[in-house]
Design an enzyme around this catalytic site. Structure first.
Site, mmCIF file in Angstrom:
data_model
loop_
_atom_site.group_PDB
_atom_site.id
_atom_site.type_symbol
_atom_site.label_atom_id
_atom_site.label_comp_id
_atom_site.label_asym_id
_atom_site.label_seq_id
_atom_site.Cartn_x
_atom_site.Cartn_y
_atom_site.Cartn_z
ATOM 1 N N ASP A 1 -41.142 -36.997 -18.667
ATOM 2 C CA ASP A 1 -40.813 -38.393 -19.660
ATOM 3 C C ASP A 1 -40.385 -37.473 -21.042
ATOM 4 O O ASP A 1 -40.024 -38.354 -22.044
ATOM 5 C CB ASP A 1 -41.520 -39.713 -19.416
ATOM 6 C CG ASP A 1 -42.750 -39.727 -19.982
ATOM 7 O OD1 ASP A 1 -43.267 -37.988 -19.727
ATOM 8 O OD2 ASP A 1 -43.028 -41.392 -19.669
ATOM 9 N N SER A 2 -41.375 -36.770 -20.951
ATOM 10 C CA SER A 2 -40.880 -35.341 -22.181
ATOM 11 C C SER A 2 -39.173 -35.431 -22.770
ATOM 12 O O SER A 2 -39.280 -34.958 -23.883
ATOM 13 C CB SER A 2 -41.595 -34.466 -22.166
ATOM 14 O OG SER A 2 -41.015 -33.823 -21.066
ATOM 15 N N ASP B 1 -41.685 -37.876 -13.433
ATOM 16 C CA ASP B 1 -42.016 -39.406 -13.675
ATOM 17 C C ASP B 1 -41.443 -40.388 -13.998
ATOM 18 O O ASP B 1 -40.366 -40.353 -13.986
ATOM 19 C CB ASP B 1 -41.800 -38.379 -15.305
ATOM 20 C CG ASP B 1 -43.741 -37.885 -15.649
ATOM 21 O OD1 ASP B 1 -44.198 -37.799 -16.194
ATOM 22 O OD2 ASP B 1 -43.469 -37.044 -17.425
ATOM 23 N N LYS C 1 -44.874 -38.982 -10.622
ATOM 24 C CA LYS C 1 -46.364 -39.295 -10.974
ATOM 25 C C LYS C 1 -46.502 -39.748 -12.558
ATOM 26 O O LYS C 1 -45.405 -40.484 -12.827
ATOM 27 C CB LYS C 1 -46.191 -37.658 -12.563
ATOM 28 C CG LYS C 1 -47.436 -37.492 -13.539
ATOM 29 C CD LYS C 1 -47.442 -36.158 -13.882
ATOM 30 C CE LYS C 1 -46.652 -35.867 -15.131
ATOM 31 N NZ LYS C 1 -47.022 -36.932 -16.303
ATOM 32 N N GLU D 1 -49.111 -42.072 -15.200
ATOM 33 C CA GLU D 1 -50.221 -42.130 -15.938
ATOM 34 C C GLU D 1 -51.349 -43.048 -16.374
ATOM 35 O O GLU D 1 -51.078 -44.492 -16.056
ATOM 36 C CB GLU D 1 -49.623 -41.811 -17.710
ATOM 37 C CG GLU D 1 -49.059 -40.841 -18.242
ATOM 38 C CD GLU D 1 -48.093 -40.930 -19.732
ATOM 39 O OE1 GLU D 1 -48.658 -41.718 -20.371
ATOM 40 O OE2 GLU D 1 -47.282 -39.561 -19.764
ATOM 41 N N GLU E 1 -54.623 -34.143 -19.620
ATOM 42 C CA GLU E 1 -54.289 -33.124 -20.786
ATOM 43 C C GLU E 1 -55.060 -33.012 -22.131
ATOM 44 O O GLU E 1 -55.116 -33.957 -22.177
ATOM 45 C CB GLU E 1 -52.789 -34.334 -20.873
ATOM 46 C CG GLU E 1 -51.716 -33.368 -21.869
ATOM 47 C CD GLU E 1 -49.992 -34.326 -22.625
ATOM 48 O OE1 GLU E 1 -49.427 -34.978 -21.460
ATOM 49 O OE2 GLU E 1 -49.649 -34.142 -23.138
HETATM 50 O O1 KIV Z 1 -43.734 -35.014 -19.439
HETATM 51 C C1 KIV Z 1 -44.136 -34.344 -19.209
HETATM 52 O O2 KIV Z 1 -43.473 -33.608 -19.702
HETATM 53 C C2 KIV Z 1 -45.238 -34.524 -19.037
HETATM 54 C C3 KIV Z 1 -45.901 -32.580 -19.433
HETATM 55 C C4 KIV Z 1 -46.209 -32.769 -20.391
HETATM 56 C C5 KIV Z 1 -48.068 -33.070 -18.284
HETATM 57 O O3 KIV Z 1 -46.252 -35.439 -18.716
#
Ligand code: KIV
Length: 263
Positions: free
Chosen positions: A45-46, A84, A112, A114, A181
């Site tokens: 989600d970056s 994510d 994924k 968090e 992280e």
């Molecule tokens: O969203 C993302 O790219 C991430 C990485 C920084 C691990 O969660």
């Protein structure tokens, strides 16, 4: 290499072989990341920051994630693709199941999320129904407002103990992978050695089983980067060369080094 699966990564951990994850958001970059030898691709989600220009990952939606996951999966059919779950897309069991299903149907092999202990029930629910989960602890960017900025986590004994306890609990709940992280290297090394599941580090030192970086960061394209980022474009003529240099450096134990590490 053939199709990378959870078992491939488990065997690599057992054999002490490092594996590599790089973020991608489209088919072309997914293909060249796979060709560079990275076993896993994270549709992070970056993308809210590096593609959409937001100052956090909070505005990203499940539709954004599903769209980019489809693109990535078309480009890298042999990689293990992790997608994510975006901000507030996993607050209730029904919502979690519906959104994880959308990402799996877009082609991901794992989702994924968090968080720690509070996710245990959701992790068990997804895993029991056939959806593998990667958990994410330490600096969890969706909680940036709670942390008061993008800050290193786990520096006090109390925080470190809580991250370790969360890691053990999410493994017990059935998670297949864990991302750590921005935590001190000693804590990440301790967690990686205590867990059976593979641990992927970012800003967590060299003692994890794998490393992940945001692609734009490792290509030197980001305006601001954290201490743990190295620009792998330097000394390379092509993007393909830089991605391969990152993969090779992780596998050889040449990245991350002391200067990339928090104590
Ligand atoms: O969203 C993302 O790219 C991430 C990485 C920084 C691990 O969660």
């Amino acid at each position: 290499m053939g199709k990378v699966t959870i078992s491939t990564l488990g065997k690599m951990k057992t054999n002490g072989e490092k594996f590599v994850c790089i973020t991608a958001y489209d088919a072309t970059f997914a293909r060249i990341i796979s060709e560079a030898g990275a076993e896993t691709i994270l549709v992070g989600d970056s993308l809210g920051m590096v593609l959409q220009g937001h100052d956090s990952t909070i505005p990203v939606t499940i539709d954004d994630m599903a769209y980019h996951t489809e693109c990535v999966c078309r480009g890298a059919p042999d990689s293990l693709v992790i997608a994510d779950m975006p901000f507030m897309s996993y607050t209730s069991p029904e919502q979690t199941m519906a959104n994880a299903t959308a990402l799996m149907q877009a082609g991901a092999q794992m989702v994924k999320m968090e968080g720690g202990t509070w996710l245990s029930e959701s992790i068990s629910m997804l895993v029991e129904r056939g959806i593998p989960v990667c958990a994410h602890l330490g600096l969890t960017p969706q909680s940036v407002n709670q942390f008061g900025g993008f800050k290193v986590q786990g520096r006090t004994p109390k925080e470190a103990k809580s991250i370790l306890a969360d890691a053990v609990e999410i493994q017990d709940a059935g998670a297949s992978l864990l991302v750590l992280e921005c935590i001190p290297a000693s804590l990440a090394t301790d967690i990686s050695s205590k867990l059976d599941i593979p641990v992927i580090g970012i800003g967590a030192g060299a003692g994890t089983d794998a490393q992940v970086l945001v692609m734009h960061d490792l290509l030197g394209l980001s305006e601001h980067t954290a201490r743990f980022v190295e620009n792998f474009m330097s000394g390379q003529d092509t993007i393909q060369g830089a991605l391969k240099a990152f993969v090779d450096a992780v596998k050889a134990g040449d990245y991350p080094r002391e200067e990339h590490t928090y104590t």
